[in-house]
Design a protein around this motif. Structure first.
Motif, short mmCIF file in Angstrom:
data_model
loop_
_atom_site.label_atom_id
_atom_site.label_comp_id
_atom_site.label_asym_id
_atom_site.label_seq_id
_atom_site.Cartn_x
_atom_site.Cartn_y
_atom_site.Cartn_z
N ALA A 193 0.81 -1.15 0.02
CA ALA A 193 -0.04 -0.02 -0.04
C ALA A 193 0.87 1.33 -0.07
CB ALA A 193 -0.97 0.08 1.29
N PRO A 194 0.70 2.36 -0.73
CA PRO A 194 1.37 3.47 -0.65
C PRO A 194 1.91 4.01 0.84
CG PRO A 194 -0.37 3.55 -2.52
CD PRO A 194 -0.68 2.43 -1.48
N GLY A 195 2.92 4.25 0.52
CA GLY A 195 3.49 4.87 1.87
C GLY A 195 3.82 3.80 3.13
N ARG A 196 3.58 2.54 2.82
CA ARG A 196 3.80 1.34 3.91
C ARG A 196 4.93 1.13 4.01
NH1 ARG A 196 -0.96 -2.02 4.06
NH2 ARG A 196 -1.60 -0.59 5.73
N THR A 197 5.83 1.19 5.03
CA THR A 197 7.27 0.84 5.02
C THR A 197 7.03 0.25 6.43
OG1 THR A 197 7.74 2.80 5.87
CG2 THR A 197 8.19 2.47 3.41
N PHE A 198 8.15 -0.63 6.63
CA PHE A 198 8.39 -1.33 8.13
C PHE A 198 9.91 -1.14 8.48
CE2 PHE A 198 5.58 -3.99 5.42
CZ PHE A 198 4.52 -3.61 6.27
N GLY A 199 9.87 -0.78 9.86
CA GLY A 199 11.37 -0.48 10.23
C GLY A 199 11.74 0.77 10.45
N ASP A 200 11.06 1.76 10.03
CA ASP A 200 11.42 3.09 9.90
C ASP A 200 10.31 3.67 11.20
OD1 ASP A 200 13.45 3.10 8.17
OD2 ASP A 200 11.92 3.51 6.48
N SER A 201 10.88 4.81 11.85
CA SER A 201 10.33 5.48 12.94
C SER A 201 9.11 6.34 12.10
CB SER A 201 11.11 6.44 13.66
OG SER A 201 11.80 7.47 12.63
N ASP A 202 8.22 6.94 12.61
CA ASP A 202 7.06 7.53 12.13
C ASP A 202 7.68 8.88 11.31
OD1 ASP A 202 5.13 5.67 12.89
OD2 ASP A 202 4.59 7.00 14.60
N GLU A 203 8.90 9.50 12.09
CA GLU A 203 9.46 10.69 11.66
C GLU A 203 9.99 10.50 10.47
OE1 GLU A 203 9.87 9.37 14.48
OE2 GLU A 203 8.74 10.85 15.89
N ALA A 204 10.73 9.14 10.21
CA ALA A 204 11.53 8.82 8.96
C ALA A 204 10.55 8.65 7.83
CB ALA A 204 12.32 7.66 9.46
N ARG A 205 9.41 7.88 8.11
CA ARG A 205 8.39 7.60 7.25
C ARG A 205 7.87 9.13 6.53
NH1 ARG A 205 6.19 3.82 11.11
NH2 ARG A 205 6.99 1.72 10.53
N GLU A 206 7.64 9.91 7.55
CA GLU A 206 7.00 11.15 7.10
C GLU A 206 8.00 11.99 6.30
OE1 GLU A 206 4.60 14.21 6.03
OE2 GLU A 206 3.87 12.27 7.05
N ALA A 207 9.28 11.95 6.50
CA ALA A 207 10.36 12.64 5.98
C ALA A 207 10.49 11.99 4.60
CB ALA A 207 11.64 12.34 6.68
N ALA A 208 10.56 10.76 4.41
CA ALA A 208 10.51 10.17 3.10
C ALA A 208 9.28 10.46 2.17
CB ALA A 208 10.82 8.88 3.14
#
Length: 225
Positions: A151-166
Motif C-alpha cells: 500500500a502506498p506509504g507503507r514501510t516497515f522498520g522506520d520511525s514515524d518521523e523517518a516515514r514522514e520525511a521520506a
C-alpha cells in the motif's frame, strides 16, 4: 516487556504479529520474542519449536475472522468481490505479515475454507475450467496480499518521523517537476502519494473483479461459437 505469566502460544503469536507490523518480518527471531516476554529462548520452545513454526502460526492467524458467508441473492461477481475485500480486511489487521498468507492459505482450516468457496464460485457459478479457476484463485490471493503489503506509504522498520520525511521528500520531488513536461503527473501527484486506503483497496479489487468478469464473458462466447 510482557510478564512471564502471560506467556502462551497465542500471546507469542500476537506479539510477533505486532513486531512484524512495526519492523517487518526480518525482525522476528526466537531470541527477540523471548526478550519481549522476559524469558529465555528455551522457554518459548514449549510453545513454538522454532522460528518456522512461529511464522506458520502467524500466517494461520491472518485468516482468523475472515468470513465466507455470502449473500445468496448476489451474483457471482459481487460474491467474488466480497470474498476478496474480506481477505484484504483480514490481512490488513497485520500488514507486516501479509506475505505469510501465500504459504498458509492451503495449510490452515480457515484458509482451506476460504479457498473452497472461491474455487467453487469460479468453477460452478462463473463457469471457468479447472486451469483458469486455479490461476484466477491464485491471482485473487496475490491481489489481496500485494495490495496490503505494498500500500502506498507503507514501510516497515522506520520511525514515524523517518516515514514522514521520506513521504515529504516524494511530495517535494513531484511538486518540483516541470509543469509543461509533466502536467498529468502533477495533477495526480497528491492522490498518488496521499491516497485514501479504502479507495485504494476498492479500486484494486474492482480491477481484479472486472478482469475476471471479462474473462468469464469471453469464455462463454467462445464456448457458444
Amino acid at each position: 516487556m510482557i510478564s512471564k505469566p502471560d506467556l502462551s502460544r497465542a500471546a507469542i503469536v500476537a506479539r510477533a504479529l505486532e513486531i512484524a507490523d512495526d519492523e517487518g518480518l526480518e525482525a522476528i527471531t526466537i531470541r527477540r520474542i523471548s526478550k519481549e516476554f522476559a524469558v529465555t529462548p528455551m522457554a518459548l520452545y514449549w510453545h513454538v519449536q522454532n522460528k518456522d513454526e512461529l511464522l506458520d502460526a502467524m500466517g494461520d492467524a491472518l485468516f482468523d475472522g475472515i468470513s465466507t458467508d455470502l449473500d445468496p441473492d448476489d451474483d457471482w461477481v459481487e460474491r467474488l468481490r466480497t470474498l476478496v475485500m474480506g481477505l484484504i480486511a483480514g490481512l490488513s489487521t497485520h500488514p507486516g505479515s501479509a506475505s505469510l498468507a501465500y504459504a498458509r492459505v492451503l495449510q490452515c482450516e480457515r484458509g482451506l475454507a476460504l479457498s473452497e468457496v472461491v474455487f467453487g464460485l469460479l468453477l460452478d457459478d462463473a463457469g471457468f475450467d479447472t486451469v483458469a479457476a486455479a490461476h484466477i484463485g491464485a491471482q485473487a490471493l496475490r491481489t489481496a496480499v500485494v495490495s496490503v503489503s505494498d500500500a502506498p506509504g507503507r514501510t516497515f522498520g522506520d520511525s514515524d518521523e523517518a516515514r514522514e520525511a521520506a513521504h515529504e521528500a516524494k511530495r517535494a520531488h513531484i511538486a518540483a517537476l516541470p509543469a509543461q513536461q509533466y502536467p498529468h503527473l502533477l495533477q495526480v501527484g497528491v492522490p498518488l502519494l496521499d491516497c485514501d486506503e479504502d479507495d485504494y483497496y476498492r479500486i484494486a479489487v474492482d480491477l481484479f473483479v472486472a478482469g475476471v468478469d471479462r474473462l468469464a464473458a469471453r469464455a462463454t462466447a467462445q464456448s457458444r461459437a
